[in-house]
Structure formats: C-alpha cells, structure tokens
Motif scaffolding. Sequence first.
Motif, PDB file in Angstrom:
ATOM      1  N   GLU A 363      -0.871 -50.126  -5.423  1.00  0.00           N
ATOM      2  CA  GLU A 363      -0.768 -48.660  -5.299  1.00  0.00           C
ATOM      3  C   GLU A 363       0.401 -48.271  -4.395  1.00  0.00           C
ATOM      4  O   GLU A 363       1.077 -47.269  -4.634  1.00  0.00           O
ATOM      5  N   ALA A 364       0.628 -49.092  -3.370  1.00  0.00           N
ATOM      6  CA  ALA A 364       1.762 -48.838  -2.481  1.00  0.00           C
ATOM      7  C   ALA A 364       3.075 -48.920  -3.260  1.00  0.00           C
ATOM      8  O   ALA A 364       3.968 -48.072  -3.104  1.00  0.00           O
ATOM      9  N   VAL A 365       3.188 -49.931  -4.111  1.00  0.00           N
ATOM     10  CA  VAL A 365       4.392 -50.094  -4.939  1.00  0.00           C
ATOM     11  C   VAL A 365       4.608 -48.860  -5.807  1.00  0.00           C
ATOM     12  O   VAL A 365       5.738 -48.369  -5.947  1.00  0.00           O
ATOM     13  N   GLU A 366       3.538 -48.325  -6.373  1.00  0.00           N
ATOM     14  CA  GLU A 366       3.651 -47.139  -7.221  1.00  0.00           C
ATOM     15  C   GLU A 366       4.153 -45.932  -6.429  1.00  0.00           C
ATOM     16  O   GLU A 366       4.964 -45.140  -6.918  1.00  0.00           O
ATOM     17  N   GLU A 367       3.665 -45.777  -5.205  1.00  0.00           N
ATOM     18  CA  GLU A 367       4.130 -44.657  -4.367  1.00  0.00           C
ATOM     19  C   GLU A 367       5.603 -44.824  -4.010  1.00  0.00           C
ATOM     20  O   GLU A 367       6.370 -43.860  -4.009  1.00  0.00           O
ATOM     21  N   TYR A 368       6.008 -46.083  -3.725  1.00  0.00           N
ATOM     22  CA  TYR A 368       7.422 -46.331  -3.425  1.00  0.00           C
ATOM     23  C   TYR A 368       8.293 -46.046  -4.652  1.00  0.00           C
ATOM     24  O   TYR A 368       9.415 -45.533  -4.522  1.00  0.00           O
ATOM     25  N   ARG A 369       7.782 -46.360  -5.843  1.00  0.00           N
ATOM     26  CA  ARG A 369       8.546 -46.076  -7.068  1.00  0.00           C
ATOM     27  C   ARG A 369       8.786 -44.573  -7.213  1.00  0.00           C
ATOM     28  O   ARG A 369       9.871 -44.131  -7.599  1.00  0.00           O
ATOM     29  N   LYS A 370       7.753 -43.788  -6.925  1.00  0.00           N
ATOM     30  CA  LYS A 370       7.894 -42.322  -6.991  1.00  0.00           C
ATOM     31  C   LYS A 370       8.969 -41.851  -6.021  1.00  0.00           C
ATOM     32  O   LYS A 370       9.779 -40.971  -6.345  1.00  0.00           O
ATOM     33  N   ALA A 371       8.957 -42.420  -4.820  1.00  0.00           N
ATOM     34  CA  ALA A 371       9.952 -42.026  -3.820  1.00  0.00           C
ATOM     35  C   ALA A 371      11.362 -42.426  -4.250  1.00  0.00           C
ATOM     36  O   ALA A 371      12.327 -41.684  -4.042  1.00  0.00           O
ATOM     37  N   LEU A 372      11.487 -43.603  -4.876  1.00  0.00           N
ATOM     38  CA  LEU A 372      12.807 -44.072  -5.305  1.00  0.00           C
ATOM     39  C   LEU A 372      13.394 -43.217  -6.426  1.00  0.00           C
ATOM     40  O   LEU A 372      14.617 -43.172  -6.600  1.00  0.00           O
ATOM     41  N   LYS A 373      12.557 -42.549  -7.179  1.00  0.00           N
ATOM     42  CA  LYS A 373      13.065 -41.619  -8.192  1.00  0.00           C
ATOM     43  C   LYS A 373      13.784 -40.450  -7.528  1.00  0.00           C
ATOM     44  O   LYS A 373      14.711 -39.860  -8.088  1.00  0.00           O
ATOM     45  N   ILE A 374      13.331 -40.115  -6.307  1.00  0.00           N
ATOM     46  CA  ILE A 374      13.950 -39.017  -5.551  1.00  0.00           C
ATOM     47  C   ILE A 374      15.164 -39.522  -4.786  1.00  0.00           C
ATOM     48  O   ILE A 374      16.194 -38.856  -4.719  1.00  0.00           O
ATOM     49  N   ALA A 375      15.026 -40.727  -4.199  1.00  0.00           N
ATOM     50  CA  ALA A 375      16.104 -41.274  -3.360  1.00  0.00           C
ATOM     51  C   ALA A 375      16.376 -42.728  -3.748  1.00  0.00           C
ATOM     52  O   ALA A 375      15.983 -43.659  -3.044  1.00  0.00           O
ATOM     53  N   PRO A 376      17.058 -42.947  -4.875  1.00  0.00           N
ATOM     54  CA  PRO A 376      17.280 -44.321  -5.370  1.00  0.00           C
ATOM     55  C   PRO A 376      18.177 -45.164  -4.457  1.00  0.00           C
ATOM     56  O   PRO A 376      18.202 -46.385  -4.595  1.00  0.00           O
ATOM     57  N   LYS A 377      18.882 -44.519  -3.529  1.00  0.00           N
ATOM     58  CA  LYS A 377      19.789 -45.259  -2.655  1.00  0.00           C
ATOM     59  C   LYS A 377      19.245 -45.387  -1.229  1.00  0.00           C
ATOM     60  O   LYS A 377      20.001 -45.647  -0.287  1.00  0.00           O
ATOM     61  N   ASP A 378      17.960 -45.239  -1.086  1.00  0.00           N
ATOM     62  CA  ASP A 378      17.337 -45.380   0.227  1.00  0.00           C
ATOM     63  C   ASP A 378      16.953 -46.847   0.434  1.00  0.00           C
ATOM     64  O   ASP A 378      16.008 -47.347  -0.158  1.00  0.00           O
ATOM     65  N   GLU A 379      17.708 -47.536   1.271  1.00  0.00           N
ATOM     66  CA  GLU A 379      17.470 -48.970   1.472  1.00  0.00           C
ATOM     67  C   GLU A 379      16.105 -49.257   2.098  1.00  0.00           C
ATOM     68  O   GLU A 379      15.500 -50.302   1.848  1.00  0.00           O
ATOM     69  N   ASN A 380      15.593 -48.312   2.897  1.00  0.00           N
ATOM     70  CA  ASN A 380      14.297 -48.528   3.540  1.00  0.00           C
ATOM     71  C   ASN A 380      13.166 -48.555   2.514  1.00  0.00           C
ATOM     72  O   ASN A 380      12.201 -49.318   2.652  1.00  0.00           O
ATOM     73  N   LEU A 381      13.282 -47.727   1.479  1.00  0.00           N
ATOM     74  CA  LEU A 381      12.278 -47.728   0.418  1.00  0.00           C
ATOM     75  C   LEU A 381      12.286 -49.054  -0.332  1.00  0.00           C
ATOM     76  O   LEU A 381      11.233 -49.619  -0.648  1.00  0.00           O
ATOM     77  N   HIS A 382      13.485 -49.567  -0.623  1.00  0.00           N
ATOM     78  CA  HIS A 382      13.587 -50.859  -1.304  1.00  0.00           C
ATOM     79  C   HIS A 382      12.979 -51.966  -0.434  1.00  0.00           C
ATOM     80  O   HIS A 382      12.269 -52.847  -0.937  1.00  0.00           O
ATOM     81  N   TYR A 383      13.254 -51.914   0.861  1.00  0.00           N
ATOM     82  CA  TYR A 383      12.713 -52.927   1.779  1.00  0.00           C
ATOM     83  C   TYR A 383      11.182 -52.856   1.814  1.00  0.00           C
ATOM     84  O   TYR A 383      10.500 -53.889   1.700  1.00  0.00           O
ATOM     85  N   ASN A 384      10.640 -51.646   1.953  1.00  0.00           N
ATOM     86  CA  ASN A 384       9.183 -51.502   2.020  1.00  0.00           C
ATOM     87  C   ASN A 384       8.509 -51.931   0.712  1.00  0.00           C
ATOM     88  O   ASN A 384       7.416 -52.506   0.720  1.00  0.00           O
TER      89      ASN A 384
END
Length: 461
Positions: A363-384
């Motif tokens: 579920e955490a991965v799914e939430e991070y995917r949603k965030a990456l749609k908004i900010a695909p270049k956020d390195e912290n999201l990719h790390y998390n």
Amino acid sequence: MDVAPPSPSKTMKVLQADALVKQYERTVLEFVQQQSGHFVAVTDDPTFSSLLRSLLHKQLALAESCVTTVLDESRIVKDIQNALKNKQRVLVFIERVLGHKDISFLIKQIKTAFESAKIVVLSNEADVQSVAFLHEIGADNFIAKPISLNNLVEKVASTLKPQSKIGEIIEKGKALLAKGTYEAALKLAEKLLQIKPGSAAALMIKGDALYALNQKQMAVDAFLAASDNAPLYMEPLNKLVNFYRQEGDTARELEYLQALDKLSPLNVERKVEIGGAHLGLGNKQEAETVFDKALKQARKQASIRIKDVSQRIGDIYVRRDPVKAEAYYRKALDSVAGAHTEDEILIYNQLGMTLRKQGRWKEAVEEYRKALKIAPKDENLHYNMAMAMSEGKRYSEAVKMLEKALALNPRLHEKSPVISHNMGVVFHKQGNAATAKTFFEHALALDSSFESSRKMLASLE
C-alpha cells in the motif's frame, strides 16, 4: 434667561480630555514625521477609509502618501514589503473579513514575516473569544466599528507606543530583556512593583529576568502571580506551558494548556497541543475527543486549512499509533485532493512511511506511485519507494528505484549515514556486494561511529 456657566470640575475634565487628544496626535505625528512611519489599510469599508483619511490628512495635515490602501488580499504582503523598503515602521489596519472572506490567517503571516509591524484588526464584532484569539495570532490592537475620530486617534497612538508613564517603564523593561541586561530588567521590575503592586506586566518582566538568570522556581512564582493578578492575561500561562514542556512535566503543561483554552477556545493549534499532551499521558480517548474538536473548529474557521490540522495530528500519532496517523493523513489528503502542490507530496510521503510502519509495504508503494505522478523528479519519493519495495523483498525493483533517485540527485546518499547505509543494504540484498561496500564506506565516512555499516563491511570481507 441666564445660562449657568459650566462647573469647574466639568471644565477640568474637558481640558484633560483635550490634552489627551493632543498627546495622541503628537504620537501619530512623531510616527510619520520622525520615525518614517507608514500606514497600510487593508479595508473595503468606505466609512473607515474616510475616517482614517480625515484623521491623517485633515486633522493632522499629513501627506496622502503616508497611507496605502489595499483591497486585493494577494497584494497585502507585497505592499507591506514595499512600505518597509523606504520606511522604518509600519502600522497595518486589516479587516478580519474582506470581501465576505475571513482573512484573519494573514495576521499571523504578517507578524511572522514582519515582526516589527504593528497590526490593528478591524471588525464589526467584538466578542471576547474572537478578540482573545486575534491577539494570540499577532494582533496588537482591535477596533470594533463604528468608531469615533477621537477614539481612532487614541487606538492608533496606544498601538504605536505606551501612553502612560508606567507603560513607558514597562517598554523600557522589555528593551532591557531584549538586550540581555537581565539584572537591570529585574531591578526595574521591582521598582515598578513598588509603584504599582501586583502589576502583571511588571511580574512578567521579573519572571523573564529571573528565568534568564537561572532562578527558575522564582520565575515560575512570578508568572503565577502575574496570572493571579490578571486572570484574563494569557502570556503568563503561555510562559508556564513552555516552562513545564521544557521540564518534561506533561501533566502540568496540560493543566495550563487547558487554562489557556478556556480563555481562548478558538485557537485550533492549541487544541492539537492539548490532544498531543493527552496522548503523551496515555489518555487516548481524551486525545481523540480533543483532536475531533480541533477539526470541527477548523471547519468553522475558513482561515484555517483542514490539511494543516489533520497533518499535524497525524504527526503526533505517527510514533504512538500508526493506524490513527494513517487516518489523519488521509483526511489531510482528501482536503487537498488534486491540488498537486508540495503539501500533497509531503503528505503522500508521510502516509507511505506510516503504512510501512504497519508492515503494509504494498500500500505504501501505491501511495508513492500517486505522489510520483505529481512529482516524477522527486528523488526522495524514489528513495522511499525503494525502501518499501525492499521491505517486500523485491530487491531488483528496489535497486531500479534507487538508481532513478541517484540519477536525479547523485549526492542523495551524502545527506546522512542512514540513507547511505540503507542503499548499501538494498544493493547487498540484490547481490551487488561491490556497490553495497561503497555505500557502507560512505556511511562510515559521514559518521565513523555508525556500527551497522561497520558490521556490514566486516561481513563482506
């Protein structure tokens, strides 16, 4: 028919009133002419605007350039900045409601951005709770409309500087505290208490000076005495809250937070603090009740964002009850859904970490995917997301996410030894010992006492 002359006592009162008005006028004139003062009027009330201009331009003969009228909420901060570029001091008149919209949230923003600015709130309503709340968030004075010309000049003058000898002494005491001359401030406070026994303001100066001189219990006694002598004065209670918070005495902190809440029940942030104190004491049901009250109050106050309150409550719960934290983070997300702002990304991040604490990495991965749609270049999201995938033992996918994060920010692992170590663990689990070793070594370079990386390096030898 003969008309009796006015009595001497009545004549004296008129003369005294006239003298006071002249004193107030001199204060306003000094503000503009000697201190380069400027007025900013955030108002759409033509009656108040006319009264203010009558005072400044007709009665005091000041130039029209001494006041700027602002009708656009988005320009308020910019216009204050412009005024401060060439002026030393600014007094802001601001409507609590402008164009049918509550803009009291701007009071705190203005006070935070421009600490020296004086703020006078304008309103047609003057209930005790509202006035208390407005003073708490930064208002220096309050005008209940309509107001007469003489009362306006008195309000302006008293906002700019104390209009009595005792007030001047109090300001001098505050200045001594600001300079760090605590013993001199203490002596002045004692002198003032001889002139005016029980003065809450003098007791506050005494308490601040004693606290700075490390005489903490005596400082607490002074704050308590200030509160006893002025039961509606909130500052002594705020001092006591901060004192017991620093001492780690949550029960006493809660006691004074609740006392403040009785005086100013519209303060949503304090309700959140009360809930946090209850939670710290193990009063889970009381905490939840207070948090619910905070959200209800926030919904009533258009100036407060539900997102901010929900997110803050989530932050309080995150270490104690991840399930509750998740619920409040989702409320925060619901309130900003589709906004595509940094706030939304931050909440997604917090929600993802809360889900991971519960072992719900998918579920955490799914939430991070949603965030990456908004900010695909956020390195912290990719790390998390990589950390979440690693927790699910999907190491190859985790490495790909880390590689994306490092492509976006090649120095990401330099932020902390923990990040560098975690990257090393993921590469090690994926079978890339050489790369893992590099990250473990870097973690130790950042912190030579980081034992986890030292042990991993030893295991690779």
